[in-house]
Design a protein around this motif. Structure first.
Motif, PDB file in Angstrom:
ATOM      1  N   ASN A  23       0.842  -1.187   0.000  1.00 30.25           N
ATOM      2  CA  ASN A  23       0.000   0.000   0.000  1.00 30.25           C
ATOM      3  C   ASN A  23       0.884   1.246   0.000  1.00 30.25           C
ATOM      4  N   ALA A  24       1.573   1.445  -1.112  1.00 30.02           N
ATOM      5  CA  ALA A  24       2.507   2.563  -1.232  1.00 30.02           C
ATOM      6  C   ALA A  24       1.780   3.897  -1.259  1.00 30.02           C
ATOM      7  N   GLN A  25       2.490   4.928  -0.855  1.00 27.64           N
ATOM      8  CA  GLN A  25       1.939   6.273  -0.990  1.00 27.64           C
ATOM      9  C   GLN A  25       1.828   6.569  -2.476  1.00 27.64           C
ATOM     10  N   GLY A  26       0.806   7.280  -2.878  1.00 20.79           N
ATOM     11  CA  GLY A  26       0.593   7.557  -4.293  1.00 20.79           C
ATOM     12  C   GLY A  26      -0.470   6.641  -4.866  1.00 20.79           C
ATOM     13  N   SER A  27      -0.589   6.667  -6.176  1.00 20.48           N
ATOM     14  CA  SER A  27      -1.701   5.971  -6.825  1.00 20.48           C
ATOM     15  C   SER A  27      -1.435   4.502  -7.147  1.00 20.48           C
ATOM     16  N   VAL A  28      -0.168   4.063  -7.150  1.00 25.86           N
ATOM     17  CA  VAL A  28       0.155   2.679  -7.511  1.00 25.86           C
ATOM     18  C   VAL A  28       1.216   2.104  -6.577  1.00 25.86           C
ATOM     19  N   ASN A  29       1.235   0.773  -6.506  1.00 24.11           N
ATOM     20  CA  ASN A  29       2.313   0.053  -5.830  1.00 24.11           C
ATOM     21  C   ASN A  29       3.375  -0.267  -6.865  1.00 24.11           C
ATOM     22  N   LYS A  30       4.640  -0.168  -6.474  1.00 29.16           N
ATOM     23  CA  LYS A  30       5.725  -0.513  -7.387  1.00 29.16           C
ATOM     24  C   LYS A  30       6.864  -1.132  -6.601  1.00 29.16           C
ATOM     25  N   PHE A  31       7.644  -1.980  -7.284  1.00 28.70           N
ATOM     26  CA  PHE A  31       8.825  -2.582  -6.677  1.00 28.70           C
ATOM     27  C   PHE A  31      10.014  -1.670  -6.901  1.00 28.70           C
ATOM     28  N   ASP A  32      10.180  -0.685  -6.028  1.00 22.97           N
ATOM     29  CA  ASP A  32      11.379   0.146  -6.087  1.00 22.97           C
ATOM     30  C   ASP A  32      12.333  -0.332  -4.992  1.00 22.97           C
ATOM     31  N   GLN A  33      13.480   0.294  -4.889  1.00 19.95           N
ATOM     32  CA  GLN A  33      14.486  -0.147  -3.918  1.00 19.95           C
ATOM     33  C   GLN A  33      13.970  -0.055  -2.476  1.00 19.95           C
ATOM     34  N   GLN A  34      13.200   0.985  -2.158  1.00 20.37           N
ATOM     35  CA  GLN A  34      12.682   1.135  -0.799  1.00 20.37           C
ATOM     36  C   GLN A  34      11.670   0.033  -0.480  1.00 20.37           C
ATOM     37  N   THR A  35      10.796  -0.287  -1.424  1.00 18.11           N
ATOM     38  CA  THR A  35       9.812  -1.347  -1.201  1.00 18.11           C
ATOM     39  C   THR A  35      10.506  -2.686  -0.995  1.00 18.11           C
ATOM     40  N   LEU A  36      11.531  -2.962  -1.781  1.00 14.99           N
ATOM     41  CA  LEU A  36      12.270  -4.215  -1.606  1.00 14.99           C
ATOM     42  C   LEU A  36      12.945  -4.276  -0.241  1.00 14.99           C
TER      43      LEU A  36
END
Length: 76
Positions: A23-36
């Protein structure tokens, strides 16, 4: 709450069963370095729990994770 960050929340929904919510901030979830990095921290906490029986992965958005065109699996 087992783990909470800007991109994921992990909590028990019943004994031995955790819900891992992207549930990332913003409109979409993405696999970025912070999420990983957040995933690794949360999975480390889950792995340390001997009572854990299962994990349900869900999204707080309409799409699960945009751009995730390959399967990523972690062995707990």
């Amino acid at each position: 709450m087992i783990h909470q960050s800007n991109s994921i929340q992990v909590e028990y929904i019943k004994p031995g069963i955790a819900q891992f919510t992207f549930n990332a901030q913003g409109s979409v979830n993405k696999f970025d370095q912070q999420t990983l990095a957040d995933c690794k921290a949360a999975l480390t906490k889950l792995h340390a729990d001997p009572a854990l029986k299962g994990v349900l992965f869900v999204s707080g958005k309409d799409n699960f994770i945009v751009g995730a065109d390959q399967f990523v699996a972690y062995h707990l």
